[in-house]
Design a protein around this motif. Sequence first.
Motif, PDB file in Angstrom:
ATOM      1  N   GLY A 238      -4.289  -1.633  44.933  1.00 17.82           N
ATOM      2  CA  GLY A 238      -4.183  -1.105  43.577  1.00 17.82           C
ATOM      3  C   GLY A 238      -4.762  -1.990  42.501  1.00 17.82           C
ATOM      4  O   GLY A 238      -4.480  -1.795  41.318  1.00 17.82           O
ATOM      5  N   TYR A 239      -5.586  -2.955  42.895  1.00 15.32           N
ATOM      6  CA  TYR A 239      -6.170  -3.878  41.916  1.00 15.32           C
ATOM      7  C   TYR A 239      -7.698  -3.843  41.944  1.00 15.32           C
ATOM      8  O   TYR A 239      -8.308  -3.654  42.995  1.00 15.32           O
ATOM      9  CB  TYR A 239      -5.707  -5.307  42.183  1.00 15.32           C
ATOM     10  CG  TYR A 239      -4.285  -5.558  41.759  1.00 15.32           C
ATOM     11  CD1 TYR A 239      -3.989  -6.009  40.470  1.00 15.32           C
ATOM     12  CD2 TYR A 239      -3.225  -5.322  42.632  1.00 15.32           C
ATOM     13  CE1 TYR A 239      -2.684  -6.229  40.072  1.00 15.32           C
ATOM     14  CE2 TYR A 239      -1.910  -5.537  42.240  1.00 15.32           C
ATOM     15  CZ  TYR A 239      -1.649  -5.989  40.957  1.00 15.32           C
ATOM     16  OH  TYR A 239      -0.350  -6.197  40.562  1.00 15.32           O
ATOM     17  N   GLY A 240      -8.278  -4.046  40.754  1.00 14.60           N
ATOM     18  CA  GLY A 240      -9.713  -4.201  40.631  1.00 14.60           C
ATOM     19  C   GLY A 240     -10.061  -5.675  40.589  1.00 14.60           C
ATOM     20  O   GLY A 240      -9.261  -6.502  40.130  1.00 14.60           O
ATOM     21  N   VAL A 241     -11.260  -6.011  41.046  1.00 16.53           N
ATOM     22  CA  VAL A 241     -11.699  -7.401  41.118  1.00 16.53           C
ATOM     23  C   VAL A 241     -13.104  -7.525  40.538  1.00 16.53           C
ATOM     24  O   VAL A 241     -13.989  -6.726  40.855  1.00 16.53           O
ATOM     25  CB  VAL A 241     -11.703  -7.923  42.569  1.00 16.53           C
ATOM     26  CG1 VAL A 241     -12.165  -9.375  42.612  1.00 16.53           C
ATOM     27  CG2 VAL A 241     -10.336  -7.787  43.199  1.00 16.53           C
ATOM     28  N   SER A 242     -13.295  -8.530  39.706  1.00 12.62           N
ATOM     29  CA  SER A 242     -14.619  -8.802  39.135  1.00 12.62           C
ATOM     30  C   SER A 242     -14.878 -10.298  39.160  1.00 12.62           C
ATOM     31  O   SER A 242     -14.012 -11.095  38.796  1.00 12.62           O
ATOM     32  CB  SER A 242     -14.708  -8.293  37.699  1.00 12.62           C
ATOM     33  OG  SER A 242     -15.944  -8.667  37.108  1.00 12.62           O
ATOM     34  N   THR A 243     -16.077 -10.665  39.586  1.00 14.59           N
ATOM     35  CA  THR A 243     -16.486 -12.068  39.590  1.00 14.59           C
ATOM     36  C   THR A 243     -17.735 -12.259  38.742  1.00 14.59           C
ATOM     37  O   THR A 243     -18.698 -11.503  38.880  1.00 14.59           O
ATOM     38  CB  THR A 243     -16.767 -12.554  41.028  1.00 14.59           C
ATOM     39  OG1 THR A 243     -15.562 -12.487  41.792  1.00 14.59           O
ATOM     40  CG2 THR A 243     -17.271 -13.992  41.028  1.00 14.59           C
ATOM     41  N   THR A 278     -13.224 -15.377  38.983  1.00 11.90           N
ATOM     42  CA  THR A 278     -12.822 -14.056  39.451  1.00 11.90           C
ATOM     43  C   THR A 278     -11.567 -13.624  38.721  1.00 11.90           C
ATOM     44  O   THR A 278     -10.633 -14.419  38.549  1.00 11.90           O
ATOM     45  CB  THR A 278     -12.545 -14.078  40.963  1.00 11.90           C
ATOM     46  OG1 THR A 278     -13.750 -14.397  41.661  1.00 11.90           O
ATOM     47  CG2 THR A 278     -12.025 -12.733  41.449  1.00 11.90           C
ATOM     48  N   VAL A 279     -11.549 -12.365  38.279  1.00 10.38           N
ATOM     49  CA  VAL A 279     -10.380 -11.801  37.603  1.00 10.38           C
ATOM     50  C   VAL A 279      -9.889 -10.599  38.390  1.00 10.38           C
ATOM     51  O   VAL A 279     -10.686  -9.771  38.841  1.00 10.38           O
ATOM     52  CB  VAL A 279     -10.705 -11.390  36.153  1.00 10.38           C
ATOM     53  CG1 VAL A 279      -9.526 -10.653  35.519  1.00 10.38           C
ATOM     54  CG2 VAL A 279     -11.062 -12.614  35.319  1.00 10.38           C
ATOM     55  N   VAL A 280      -8.579 -10.508  38.552  1.00  9.44           N
ATOM     56  CA  VAL A 280      -7.942  -9.387  39.241  1.00  9.44           C
ATOM     57  C   VAL A 280      -7.042  -8.669  38.239  1.00  9.44           C
ATOM     58  O   VAL A 280      -6.225  -9.301  37.564  1.00  9.44           O
ATOM     59  CB  VAL A 280      -7.106  -9.877  40.442  1.00  9.44           C
ATOM     60  CG1 VAL A 280      -6.471  -8.690  41.174  1.00  9.44           C
ATOM     61  CG2 VAL A 280      -7.967 -10.695  41.393  1.00  9.44           C
ATOM     62  N   ASP A 281      -7.207  -7.358  38.148  1.00  6.72           N
ATOM     63  CA  ASP A 281      -6.445  -6.589  37.162  1.00  6.72           C
ATOM     64  C   ASP A 281      -6.314  -5.155  37.659  1.00  6.72           C
ATOM     65  O   ASP A 281      -7.156  -4.672  38.416  1.00  6.72           O
ATOM     66  CB  ASP A 281      -7.159  -6.609  35.796  1.00  6.72           C
ATOM     67  CG  ASP A 281      -6.266  -6.143  34.652  1.00  6.72           C
ATOM     68  OD1 ASP A 281      -5.659  -7.002  33.995  1.00  6.72           O
ATOM     69  OD2 ASP A 281      -6.170  -4.924  34.435  1.00  6.72           O
ATOM     70  N   LYS A 282      -5.268  -4.467  37.237  1.00  3.29           N
ATOM     71  CA  LYS A 282      -5.108  -3.052  37.587  1.00  3.29           C
ATOM     72  C   LYS A 282      -6.300  -2.229  37.095  1.00  3.29           C
ATOM     73  O   LYS A 282      -6.700  -1.259  37.717  1.00  3.29           O
ATOM     74  CB  LYS A 282      -3.819  -2.502  36.975  1.00  3.29           C
ATOM     75  CG  LYS A 282      -2.543  -3.012  37.608  1.00  3.29           C
ATOM     76  CD  LYS A 282      -2.295  -2.359  38.952  1.00  3.29           C
ATOM     77  CE  LYS A 282      -0.919  -2.724  39.499  1.00  3.29           C
ATOM     78  NZ  LYS A 282      -0.645  -2.077  40.803  1.00  3.29           N
ATOM     79  N   LEU A 285     -12.245  -2.121  34.753  1.00  5.41           N
ATOM     80  CA  LEU A 285     -12.998  -2.289  33.498  1.00  5.41           C
ATOM     81  C   LEU A 285     -12.559  -3.583  32.805  1.00  5.41           C
ATOM     82  O   LEU A 285     -13.387  -4.393  32.397  1.00  5.41           O
ATOM     83  CB  LEU A 285     -12.763  -1.085  32.584  1.00  5.41           C
ATOM     84  CG  LEU A 285     -13.541  -1.016  31.269  1.00  5.41           C
ATOM     85  CD1 LEU A 285     -13.587   0.423  30.768  1.00  5.41           C
ATOM     86  CD2 LEU A 285     -12.925  -1.891  30.186  1.00  5.41           C
ATOM     87  N   ARG A 286     -11.255  -3.768  32.693  1.00  5.01           N
ATOM     88  CA  ARG A 286     -10.754  -4.966  32.011  1.00  5.01           C
ATOM     89  C   ARG A 286     -11.068  -6.223  32.819  1.00  5.01           C
ATOM     90  O   ARG A 286     -11.414  -7.267  32.244  1.00  5.01           O
ATOM     91  CB  ARG A 286      -9.251  -4.838  31.757  1.00  5.01           C
ATOM     92  CG  ARG A 286      -8.682  -5.992  30.944  1.00  5.01           C
ATOM     93  CD  ARG A 286      -7.364  -5.652  30.305  1.00  5.01           C
ATOM     94  NE  ARG A 286      -6.765  -6.823  29.650  1.00  5.01           N
ATOM     95  CZ  ARG A 286      -7.125  -7.284  28.454  1.00  5.01           C
ATOM     96  NH1 ARG A 286      -8.066  -6.669  27.778  1.00  5.01           N
ATOM     97  NH2 ARG A 286      -6.538  -8.340  27.940  1.00  5.01           N
ATOM     98  N   ALA A 287     -10.942  -6.149  34.148  1.00  6.27           N
ATOM     99  CA  ALA A 287     -11.303  -7.290  34.987  1.00  6.27           C
ATOM    100  C   ALA A 287     -12.757  -7.661  34.774  1.00  6.27           C
ATOM    101  O   ALA A 287     -13.111  -8.849  34.676  1.00  6.27           O
ATOM    102  CB  ALA A 287     -11.047  -6.964  36.456  1.00  6.27           C
TER     103      ALA A 287
END
Length: 341
Positions: A238-243, A278-282, A285-287
Amino acid sequence: MSPVLLKPVIAASLLAALTGCWFSERVEEFGGPTMGSTYSIKYVRNQIAPSPDLLKRETDAILAEIDKQMSTYRDDSFIEQFNQAPAGSCLSMPVPVLELVEEGRVLNAQSQGAFDLTLEPLLNLWGFGPKARAEKVPTPEQLSAARERIGMQHVRRVGEQLCKDVDVQVDFNSIAAGYAVDRVVQRLTALGVSSYLVEITGELKAAGRKPDGQHWRIGLEAPQEGERIAQRVLALDGYGVSTSGDYRNYFEENGRRYSHTLDPLTGAPITHTLAAVTVVDKSTLRADGLSTVLMVMGTERGLVFAERMGIAAFFVTREGSAFVTQGTQAFEQLFAAGDEQ
């Protein structure tokens, strides 16, 4: 209770059992080109999940819509028409474009200017934008002229229109892919998909379990040139990930390296030692946006900001020829006990 009343229940149970035997869950996969890169989707197909062909058509339609609305690489997109309009213009925009501008405004305010959707003139000047010149360090005069054309304060929404006070150009590259992931996930869920791994140009989100009962797992890549090594493996649900990182897209001049990540406050590429974050967020887009914010800030400022905002972030910092990693409290709590959820 009469035996007759049990028959429908028994029949239904038998039917469910037989159906389960006839249709076992399996992982399906499809993908294709998008946003100058690619996308890839894996999902567990069960009794109610549609075929890969149908989901691919639905996904491609969403990505085509986003491209038509937000691409700065095609002259006929809605945002590029806005970018080409003169100062003082107001143009009607699709609701998603207006929503992303507002998301950008929130990130800009929260980061005190470290995030800015209007950097395209500077990106082009440094050689990283859609209308980039050759990669070369610009002159102070060129930088000064370009900086007069940036700033979120020059863009505003008026009803269903987007307006600009000066000749600004909006570029969604820092959040469009994350937004696309969330849109595709929303559609897959509506069509009955509950277990998936959606990746679009490197931004991704996963939920549910695979047929073997395991969560989807992704590796955080070490910032090494010429090889791919997973520094840490995360189990996602259930989480999005962006690096964001500075180790692939850059140029060198006179022995100095210039990153594609620009600091809106200086108008120049970042110069600190943060190699990747790296950011993990629900919200993917925000990540996506927050990974850019933290990459601009660097390790020291970024850690303070991330801890204050409760952001789950993982920093990879250069120390000589080695790398040092550090996760925020929210990140370590989210992926405690060997990164298993």
